[in-house]
Design an enzyme around this catalytic site. Structure first.
Site, PDB file in Angstrom:
ATOM      1  CG  HIS A  42       5.741  -5.484  -4.522  1.00 57.74           C
ATOM      2  ND1 HIS A  42       4.475  -5.411  -3.999  1.00 57.74           N
ATOM      3  CD2 HIS A  42       6.328  -4.300  -4.220  1.00 57.74           C
ATOM      4  CE1 HIS A  42       4.296  -4.240  -3.428  1.00 57.74           C
ATOM      5  NE2 HIS A  42       5.412  -3.552  -3.541  1.00 57.74           N
ATOM      6  CB  CYS A 102       5.226  -4.127   0.208  1.00 58.76           C
ATOM      7  SG  CYS A 102       6.161  -2.631  -0.082  1.00 58.76           S
ATOM      8  CE1 TYR A 103       0.785   0.873   5.587  1.00 59.43           C
ATOM      9  CE2 TYR A 103      -0.736  -0.990   5.549  1.00 59.43           C
ATOM     10  CZ  TYR A 103      -0.354   0.247   6.051  1.00 59.43           C
ATOM     11  OH  TYR A 103      -1.106   0.836   7.019  1.00 59.43           O
ATOM     12  CD  GLU A 117       2.865  -8.301  -5.235  1.00 58.84           C
ATOM     13  OE1 GLU A 117       3.777  -8.989  -4.746  1.00 58.84           O
ATOM     14  OE2 GLU A 117       2.443  -7.264  -4.705  1.00 58.84           O
ATOM     15  CE  LYS A 122      -4.936  -5.383 -23.353  1.00 60.59           C
ATOM     16  NZ  LYS A 122      -6.089  -4.507 -23.534  1.00 60.59           N
ATOM     17  N   GLY A 181     -12.792  -1.730 -30.773  1.00 62.23           N
ATOM     18  CA  GLY A 181     -12.088  -2.515 -31.784  1.00 62.23           C
ATOM     19  C   GLY A 181     -10.882  -3.199 -31.164  1.00 62.23           C
ATOM     20  N   GLY A 182     -10.627  -2.882 -29.899  1.00 56.41           N
ATOM     21  CA  GLY A 182      -9.525  -3.525 -29.179  1.00 56.41           C
ATOM     22  C   GLY A 182      -9.976  -4.852 -28.593  1.00 56.41           C
ATOM     23  CG  ASP A 238      -9.270  -5.058 -22.924  1.00 53.98           C
ATOM     24  OD1 ASP A 238      -8.671  -6.120 -23.178  1.00 53.98           O
ATOM     25  OD2 ASP A 238      -8.706  -4.051 -22.473  1.00 53.98           O
ATOM     26  CB  SER A 239     -14.567  -3.066 -26.104  1.00 56.48           C
ATOM     27  OG  SER A 239     -13.712  -2.805 -27.167  1.00 56.48           O
ATOM     28  N   GLY A 297       0.830  -1.198   0.000  1.00 54.35           N
ATOM     29  CA  GLY A 297       0.000   0.000   0.000  1.00 54.35           C
ATOM     30  C   GLY A 297       0.859   1.239   0.000  1.00 54.35           C
TER      31      GLY A 297
END
Ligand code: XMP
Length: 605
Positions: free
Chosen positions: A171, A82-83, A173, A374, A225-226, A228-229, A55
């Protein structure tokens, strides 16, 4: 209907990387869920383990995030990152102090092999890890012992073996901790989790969720047009049927060369008769005409998207209350717009502007990909049988080229410019380069916070190795900068002769960038150097030498856009690209952005 049940709960203290932890656990085929740190024990009663995220705050801040201390009484494994590590140390009787050296970036972790921690099973004696912190644990709680250290941090990793409590200052991750996944895998094993996550299960869960959420209503969707959508649109079509979904692509005038036509062709090839396109380039350009501030640009563009969408809804006589707005928002889009309660605002993504936030509160928005990254969206796209060239398109921001055309009323003032330049050169000397700071600004992310700072130009030694080191050194040590750009053309610049041109978002400048972007895309394709590249933004900046402007190349390697490394394209290809760009009228100089993320973001604005 719950098809997927969480096994690990991640308590979110506002790190940019919290969702990345959940994703890493999914990569191990285990489903986890993110909760607020104040979560009740009742809510997480089935947990097999808990992870405390990082955080932006310090445990001593008055505004430090509130949490439920009862969690430490649970008899299940807990891992603090971390935090989260500092919080665990402090909560259990240890001490946290402000670090003299703030560590951002790579560090070497010496593992205490003698301690035989199960968390580090299968790791070497020394591991590269990714740090992003100011404070550090200066005294361990009772019955805890250090299991790893770095140069500047003695208790970079600690554990209480008996109680299965673990803390890591770094981190694991992020992909920049190369063996981070092994560490998370070890923790998942310690928690005794069973495999329950697959993309096929997710699709089933998502279809069931969409049907439940949408009920009897319909969904109106903006499609860029990408990837994700398009995947979100395909998913909604599958869940609700094409009669209840309306897809609209708005040409905002910020698309690349011939992109609007390409999108129509592609959607037709997928047989989506419920897909339509509207040209609103004039409205968008008009709305951003005099704006130079990137955040304002983003907000205005987001609002125009909604205005245009409303107009279309009205003209089609689609009743507002019966229609929800569908969005292809993926997880990294939300985190940068203060996606979680305790995170800092990095950038307002177009699908998170105020008007959308209000619609979210009213339950008018539906976002089937909200928790995914993604590559998971791409996997889902395959599961939905979408064509490969759609699935593999590079990410492109919603506000499009508008956030790649930098605007300026005047040079952005730099305090103590001579002093900064002296420091840059003193650091540069070790690497055989010179440098100076430029009076424009771009967005960065440092220690989980947004920064808006100057770039430094680097001139001289052009080995990728040197550029990697010098860029890290400069951004770590010079507070006023968050990026380093290597000068590709001309060979030299006299900083005194450099001017910042008064420039705004105009069709002319967008066309210029479209032309250069097409040149770059073509060269990358022809020379087949694009394989590893996650994304290749090309930026137009008002840095003027002879009355024209400058181009900045910003290719990056990345796995999920949360962190990124600047791409090292073969020099002959870079030279070819520069040669071609320099033939375009109006371009005075070409730079190569050699900054990782953090400290810089992928896009400049
Ligand atoms: P940054 O520049 O913050 O970007 O490192 C991370 C990723 O997000 C993309 N991006 C956007 N995507 N709407 C989007 O859908 C937006 O407003 C937006 N802004 C940035 C960026 O291109 C990169 O892949």
């Amino acid at each position: 209907m719950a098809i997927l049940k969480p096994q690990i709960y991640i308590l979110d203290f506002g790190s940019q990387y919290t969702h990345l932890i959940a994703r890493r656990i999914r990569q191990l085929n285990v489903y986890s869920e993110i909760k607020l740190p104040t979560v009740s024990l009742e809510e997480i009663k089935d947990a097999k383990g808990i992870i405390l995220s990082g955080g932006p705050a310090s445990v001593y801040d008055k505004t430090a995030v509130k949490y439920n201390p009862e969690i430490f009484k649970l008899k299940i494994p807990i891992l603090g990152l971390c935090y989260g590590q500092q919080l665990m140390a402090q909560a259990l009787g240890g001490k946290v102090s402000p670090g003299e050296v703030k560590e951002y970036g790579f560090a070497e972790l010496e593992i205490e092999k003698k301690k035989k921690s199960r968390l580090f099973a299968g790791l070497k004696n020394t591991e590269i890890v990714w740090m992003s912190h100011g404070d550090y644990v200066s005294k361990l709680p009772k019955e805890f012992e250090a299991i790893g250290s770095t140069k500047d941090c003695k208790a970079a990793a600690f554990e209480n073996k008996k109680q299965k409590r673990f803390g890591l200052q770094f981190h694991p991750e992020v992909t920049h901790t190369p063996n981070g996944m092994k560490i998370i895998g070890n923790f998942v094993k310690i928690c005794k989790c069973k495999k329950n996550w697959t993309m096929h299960n997710y699709l089933k869960q998502a279809i069931s969720d969409m049907r439940e959420k949408v009920g009897k209503r319909n969904v109106f969707m903006l499609i860029s047009g990408g990837v994700d959508s398009t995947v979100a649109f395909a998913l909604l079509n599958k869940a609700l049927g094409s009669k209840r979904v309306y897809g609209l692509n708005i040409d905002n005038g910020f698309l690349r060369l011939n992109e609007a036509e390409w999108i129509v062709k592609k959607m037709k090839s997928c047989c989506y008769a419920n897909f339509h396109q509207a040209d609103a380039s004039y409205e968008f350009l008009d709305a951003v005409r005099k704006i130079t501030d990137p955040e304002q640009k983003r907000k205005v563009i987001g609002k125009v998207f909604i205005d245009v969408q409303r107009k279309v809804l009205q003209s089609l006589k689609l009743d507002h209350d019966d229609w929800l707005l569908g969005q292809g928002t993926i997880y990294p889009d939300t985190i940068e717009t203060q996606g979680t309660k305790h995170a800092d605002l990095i950038k307002t993504h177009h699908n998170r502007v105020e008007i959308i936030q209000q619609m979210i509160k009213k339950g008018k928005i539906i976002e089937p990909l909200m928790h995914l990254y993604k590559d998971e969206v791409r996997e889902l796209g395959k599961e939905l049988r979408l064509p490969a060239d759609l699935i593999w398109r590079q990410p492109f921001p919603g506000p499009g080229l508008a956030v790649r055309v930098l605007c300026a009323k005047k040079a952005s003032p730099i305090k103590n410019v001579n002093k900064i330049n002296r420091t840059l050169n003193a650091i540069g000397k070790f690497h055989d380069v010179t440098g100076f700071v430029v009076p424009i600004k771009s967005v960065g992310v440092q220690g989980d916070n947004r920064t808006y700072r100057h770039p430094a130009v680097i001139i001289g030694n052009s080995s990728w190795d040197t550029l990697f080191k010098v860029s890290g050194d400069l951004t770590n040590k010079v507070r006023e900068i968050n990026r380093a750009i290597f000068l590709l053309y001309p060979g030299k610049i006299d900083p005194k002769k450099l001017k910042i041109k008064e420039t705004y978002l105009t069709k002319q400048r967008l066309d210029l960038l479209r032309k250069v972007t097409a040149i770059v895309d073509k060269a990358v394709k022809q020379k087949r150097v694009g394989m590893r590249i996650w994304q290749f933004p090309v930026v137009l900046a008002p840095i003027s030498l002879r009355g024209g402007e400058s181009i900045i190349l910003r290719p990056v390697y990345s796995k999920e856009a949360m962190t990124a490394e600047f791409a090292k394209i073969p020099w002959p290809v870079v030279k070819l690209i520069v040669k071609k760009i320099m033939k375009v009228r109006g371009i005075d100089a070409v730079f190569y952005d050699v900054t990782n993320k953090p400290p810089a973001t992928i896009e400049w604005e």
